[in-house]
Design a protein around this motif. Structure first.
Motif, mmCIF file in Angstrom:
data_model
loop_
_atom_site.group_PDB
_atom_site.id
_atom_site.type_symbol
_atom_site.label_atom_id
_atom_site.label_comp_id
_atom_site.label_asym_id
_atom_site.label_seq_id
_atom_site.Cartn_x
_atom_site.Cartn_y
_atom_site.Cartn_z
ATOM 1 N N PRO A 73 -4.052 0.866 0.867
ATOM 2 C CA PRO A 73 -3.589 -0.281 -0.021
ATOM 3 C C PRO A 73 -4.233 0.361 -1.481
ATOM 4 O O PRO A 73 -5.296 0.464 -1.501
ATOM 5 N N ARG A 74 -3.298 0.081 -2.253
ATOM 6 C CA ARG A 74 -4.210 0.035 -3.799
ATOM 7 C C ARG A 74 -3.298 -0.809 -4.883
ATOM 8 O O ARG A 74 -2.062 -0.678 -4.738
ATOM 9 N N ASN A 75 -4.137 -1.770 -5.688
ATOM 10 C CA ASN A 75 -3.514 -2.491 -6.505
ATOM 11 C C ASN A 75 -3.403 -1.854 -8.181
ATOM 12 O O ASN A 75 -4.554 -1.569 -8.368
ATOM 13 N N ARG A 93 1.182 -3.622 -5.867
ATOM 14 C CA ARG A 93 0.497 -3.259 -4.510
ATOM 15 C C ARG A 93 1.241 -1.939 -4.052
ATOM 16 O O ARG A 93 2.479 -2.016 -3.515
ATOM 17 N N LEU A 95 1.092 0.887 -0.678
ATOM 18 C CA LEU A 95 0.674 1.349 0.665
ATOM 19 C C LEU A 95 0.948 2.812 0.602
ATOM 20 O O LEU A 95 2.188 3.094 0.791
#
Length: 273
Positions: A73-75, A93, A95
């Protein structure tokens, strides 16, 4: 003899250690969920991708580059503007994971930190382009449509760089203070309008009830008047009897009354006029 034997044993031991070091340097491990590409000093990045487990390489000439191929994940927070020029703070967000077959190309073009080089810039550009197509109120009511538009554009853009996006979702969406205050004032005004409408409807119901009651009383008076005209003194005598019966029942239940007059019926001698 003993010294020569010791020297020979030491030489053998040194040779075994050196051989072990060479063999150990020729092996590398790829953990679960990871893949590796090999960089060769003469040939560059080899087109072969190594899977999980232990593999061989040429020490000093080849070097493994390990990639995590699991979904991560990365925000990404972005501040942009809507079509009606409202400030919007939005967080996406993501994935993501790399395409295994594209790892040699990813390493050649982007390096090991491929996600850092691509996702923030792509996401910022696409979010600004999509949000600019909606008004601030539409971003709230049509959030799924906004997310879908961002997903389609971002999947297409990242696919060209060997990146798979498994999931994209908007996790944070806020507006500037002025817009937030305007929304709150609008909600208060709507609640006041609903309350006023309820009071008007309530008053209208009371009015209708009063009209119906008045019509009923008028109709009852009309019926009584007609009955008096048609029945004459008979109806009056009937009402006297009913009133006398009611009074007698009430007096009979009273503790202060020990007997009722028996000489004449109550109210029967009242004048009719």
């Amino acid at each position: 003899m003993a010294a020569r034997l010791l020297n020979r044993l030491a030489g053998i031991g040194f040779g075994i250690a050196a051989a072990g070091a060479i063999v150990n340097s020729a092996l590398y491990n790829v953990p679960g969920g990871h893949r590796a590409v090999i960089f060769d000093r003469f040939s560059g990045v080899l087109p072969v991708v190594s899977g999980e487990g232990t593999h061989f390489l040429i020490p000093g000439l080849q070097r493994p580059i390990i990639y995590d191929c699991r979904a991560r994940p990365r925000n990404i927070p972005v501040q942009t503007g809507s079509r009606d020029l409202q400030t919007v703070d939005i967080t996406l967000r993501i994935l993501f994971r790399p395409i295994v077959e594209s790892l040699p190309t990813i390493y050649q073009n982007l390096g090991e930190d491929y996600d850092e080089r691509t996702l923030p810039s792509f996401t910022t550009e696409i979010l600004k382009a999509v949000v600019a197509q909606f008004n601030a109120s539409d971003l709230i009511t049509q959030r799924e449509l906004v997310s879908q538009s961002v997903r389609e554009l971002l999947v297409e853009r990242c696919g060209g760089f060997g990146i798979i996006l498994d999931d994209i979702s908007i996790t944070h969406l806020t507006f500037g203070r002025e817009f937030t205050n305007a929304v709150e004032q609008k909600q208060v005004a709507q609640q006041d309008a609903e309350k006023a409408r309820f009071l008007v409807e309530k008053a209208e119901q009371y009015k209708q009830a009063a009209v119906i009651t008045a019509e009923g009383d008028s109709k009852a008076a009309e019926l009584l008047s007609t009955a008096f005209l048609e029945a004459g003194d008979g109806l009056i005598e009937l009402r006297k009897l009913e009133a006398a019966e009611d009074i007698a029942n009430q007096l009979s239940r009273s503790r202060n009354v020990t007997y009722l007059p028996s000489g004449q019926n109550l109210l029967l001698t009242l004048p009719s006029n």
